[in-house]
Design an enzyme around this catalytic site. Structure first.
Site, PDB file in Angstrom:
ATOM      1  N   ARG A   1       0.954  -1.197  -0.098  1.00  0.00           N
ATOM      2  CA  ARG A   1       0.027   0.071   0.033  1.00  0.00           C
ATOM      3  C   ARG A   1       0.905   1.222  -0.086  1.00  0.00           C
ATOM      4  NH1 ARG A   1      -2.533  -4.461   1.442  1.00  0.00           N
ATOM      5  NH2 ARG A   1      -4.826  -4.694   1.594  1.00  0.00           N
TER       6      ARG A   1
ATOM      7  N   GLY B   1      -1.173 -11.892  -5.221  1.00  0.00           N
ATOM      8  CA  GLY B   1      -2.464 -11.675  -5.212  1.00  0.00           C
ATOM      9  C   GLY B   1      -2.630 -10.130  -4.764  1.00  0.00           C
TER      10      GLY B   1
ATOM     11  N   ARG C   1      -5.496 -18.297  -9.604  1.00  0.00           N
ATOM     12  CA  ARG C   1      -6.268 -17.826  -8.297  1.00  0.00           C
ATOM     13  C   ARG C   1      -7.371 -16.859  -9.119  1.00  0.00           C
ATOM     14  NH1 ARG C   1      -2.586 -15.144  -3.956  1.00  0.00           N
ATOM     15  NH2 ARG C   1      -4.393 -15.279  -2.822  1.00  0.00           N
TER      16      ARG C   1
ATOM     17  N   ASP D   1      -3.860 -15.697   7.011  1.00  0.00           N
ATOM     18  CA  ASP D   1      -2.319 -16.127   6.474  1.00  0.00           C
ATOM     19  C   ASP D   1      -1.775 -17.331   7.635  1.00  0.00           C
ATOM     20  OD1 ASP D   1      -3.001 -14.795   4.058  1.00  0.00           O
ATOM     21  OD2 ASP D   1      -1.821 -13.025   4.887  1.00  0.00           O
TER      22      ASP D   1
ATOM     23  N   ARG E   1      -4.194 -24.277   0.415  1.00  0.00           N
ATOM     24  CA  ARG E   1      -3.783 -24.577   1.822  1.00  0.00           C
ATOM     25  C   ARG E   1      -4.250 -25.348   2.663  1.00  0.00           C
ATOM     26  NH1 ARG E   1      -1.731 -18.289   3.098  1.00  0.00           N
ATOM     27  NH2 ARG E   1      -0.016 -18.365   1.589  1.00  0.00           N
TER      28      ARG E   1
HETATM   29  C1  S3P Z   1      -4.005  -9.194   1.912  1.00  0.00           C
HETATM   30  C2  S3P Z   1      -5.118  -9.792   2.249  1.00  0.00           C
HETATM   31  C3  S3P Z   1      -5.516 -11.249   2.390  1.00  0.00           C
HETATM   32  C4  S3P Z   1      -4.235 -11.905   2.883  1.00  0.00           C
HETATM   33  C5  S3P Z   1      -2.863 -11.603   1.793  1.00  0.00           C
HETATM   34  C6  S3P Z   1      -2.734  -9.990   2.024  1.00  0.00           C
HETATM   35  C7  S3P Z   1      -4.022  -7.875   1.785  1.00  0.00           C
HETATM   36  O1  S3P Z   1      -5.782 -11.760   1.301  1.00  0.00           O
HETATM   37  O2  S3P Z   1      -4.342 -13.292   2.763  1.00  0.00           O
HETATM   38  O3  S3P Z   1      -1.810 -12.114   2.037  1.00  0.00           O
HETATM   39  O4  S3P Z   1      -2.877  -7.261   1.849  1.00  0.00           O
HETATM   40  O5  S3P Z   1      -4.860  -7.030   1.511  1.00  0.00           O
HETATM   41  P1  S3P Z   1      -7.559 -11.763   1.305  1.00  0.00           P
HETATM   42  O6  S3P Z   1      -8.137 -10.421   1.110  1.00  0.00           O
HETATM   43  O7  S3P Z   1      -7.820 -12.397  -0.105  1.00  0.00           O
HETATM   44  O8  S3P Z   1      -8.346 -12.565   2.106  1.00  0.00           O
END
Ligand code: S3P
Length: 434
Positions: A27, A94, A122, A316, A347
């Protein structure tokens, strides 16, 4: 593929710091890249995932540099993002994929994004759906990457009732809402991490939270904060050293400067429920986020049932919690884990298979895992598959440190996405990974 083996460790002793928080680092780079002016950041995670975000934001016009320990990001400001000349390769990340899609949605540019063999499996439909309703358009491989997003200068605000608790989806919609006409709001079924909301405040953007609804008024501009953005250590990375210290007899460690945002600390509560000695010392506030040092001592753990309301705040941490459960005395049950199936790997399936290979009795449900611990070290003695998943890799190295026989992982490469230096740091404490 780089295999790696973890053998029974000596008691862990010492004081460490873990790398910067991954969510906050993404961010900081994204918001700095959008802002007017130059943002300085310290403590940034220099993992591959965050470097993927930095490369993508550079490709759309921002300047991202490092001098000493400080990163400087000069944003595109009012001129806005420019169309990237090439496909954005987001590697394993992701968070980069979902949040950057939300950002691009509000600009009249087109971008194609792809990633590695894990990321391209994903689901992206979860961000494509709300962003399409706001006015962006997509081409994808049946809801997966490679995906092309065509953003729009005339995005419409919307209210979105999120079907899953996901900070990535929430953030994508909020970031699109920044450039939409009207006020965009998102309701989450359960609260997920709120770093986007908090950090937008530091960039001069008002984003309000009322219960489970987050709202943002379109047309607000980000301004580089006058103060340096300080990223604390990642509690999700600290989790591996914490569980190792709890499990390995005679251990006592201190982990300094760990982020303690309550949307992230569910594992700490769960480990305490299991009888773990986990003390927070020197609690403080750094740049709008709670931070502290952790003292962890070896403890005899007992099995537990994780309250489902706690799942998003430790989403996580389940791979390493399952390792703790495998060594605890009694049954541990975790439900409502459907989101674990769409992380860097499935997982639930991966952990059930790997724990079984290491002699741990467990039962995989559609969205649950039950682990039967008997308070003695698992057998170990297997080489497990990591499926390009950093947390699966590190969780099994912790398992090897406490098992009767060494545990090997088939590929250690993914660890660098979130925790460069993991093996050296752990070995300095007393593990034998190599
Ligand atoms: C994250 C949100 C989570 C987490 C990922 C980081 C983020 O995913 O699993 O490692 O930085 O917003 P989800 O929002 O898909 O649960």
């Amino acid at each position: 593929m780089t295999t790696l083996t973890s053998a029974k460790a000596s008691p862990l002793k010492g004081t460490i710091k873990v790398p910067g928080d991954k969510s906050m680092s993404h961010r900081a780079v994204m918001f700095g890249a959008l802002a007017e002016g130059t943002t300085t950041v310290t403590g940034l995670l220099e993992g591959e995932d965050v470097l993927s975000t930095a490369a993508a934001m550079r490709a759309m016009g921002a300047t991202v540099n490092k001098q000493g320990d400080t990163w400087t990001i000069t944003g595109v400001g009012t001129k806005g993002l420019s169309q990237p000349a090439e496909t954005l390769d987001l590697g394993n990340s992701g968070t980069s994929a979902r949040l950057i899609t939300g950002i691009i949605a509000g600009y009249p540019i087109k971008a194609t994004m792809t990633g590695d063999a894990s990321l391209t499996k994903r689901p992206m439909k979860r961000v494509m759906d709300p962003l399409t309703q706001m006015g962006a358009s997509f081409q994808s491989n049946d809801g997966k990457m490679p995906m092309t997003v065509q953003g729009s200068a005339a995005l419409q605000a919307m209210h979105y009732d999120m079907p899953v608790a996901s900070a990535q989806v929430k953030s994508a919609v909020i970031l699109a809402g920044l450039n939409a006409q009207g006020t965009t709001s998102v309701r989450e079924p359960k609260p997920s991490r709120d770093h986007t909301e908090r950090m937008l405040g530091a960039f001069g953007v008002s984003c309000t939270t009322d219960g489970n609804v987050v709202s943002i008024k379109g047309g607000q501009r980000l301004k580089a904060p006058a103060n340096t953005v300080v990223v604390p250590g990642d509690p999700s990375s600290a989790a591996f050293a914490i569980v190792a210290a709890l499990l390995i007899e005679g251990s006592e460690i201190i982990i300094e400067n760990v982020g303690l945002n309550p949307t992230r600390t569910g594992l700490f509560d769960t480990l305490r429920d299991m009888g773990g000695h986990l003390e927070i010392i020197n609690r403080r506030d750094v740049g709008g986020e709670p931070v502290g040092d952790l003292r962890v001592k070896h403890s005899s753990l007992k099995g537990t049932t994780v309250p489902v309301s706690r799942v998003p705040s430790m989403i996580d941490e389940f791979p390493v919690l399952f390792v703790a459960a495998a060594c605890a005395d009694g049954e541990t049950f975790c439900d409502s884990l459907d989101e674990l199936r769409v992380k860097e790997s499935d997982r639930l399936k991966t952990m059930a298979e790997n724990l079984t290979a290491c002699g741990v009795k467990c039962e995989e449900g559609e969205m649950s895992l039950r682990i039967f611990g008997n308070g003695t070290p698992p057998k170990g003695g297997a080489t497990v598959k990591t499926h390009l998943d950093h947390r699966i890799a590190m969780a099994h190295l912790v398992l090897g440190a406490v098992s009767q026989q060494p545990v090997s992982i088939d590929d250690a490469a993914a660890i660098a996405t979130s925790f460069p230096g993991f093996v050296a740091l752990m070995n300095n404490l007393g593990t034998r990974m190599g």
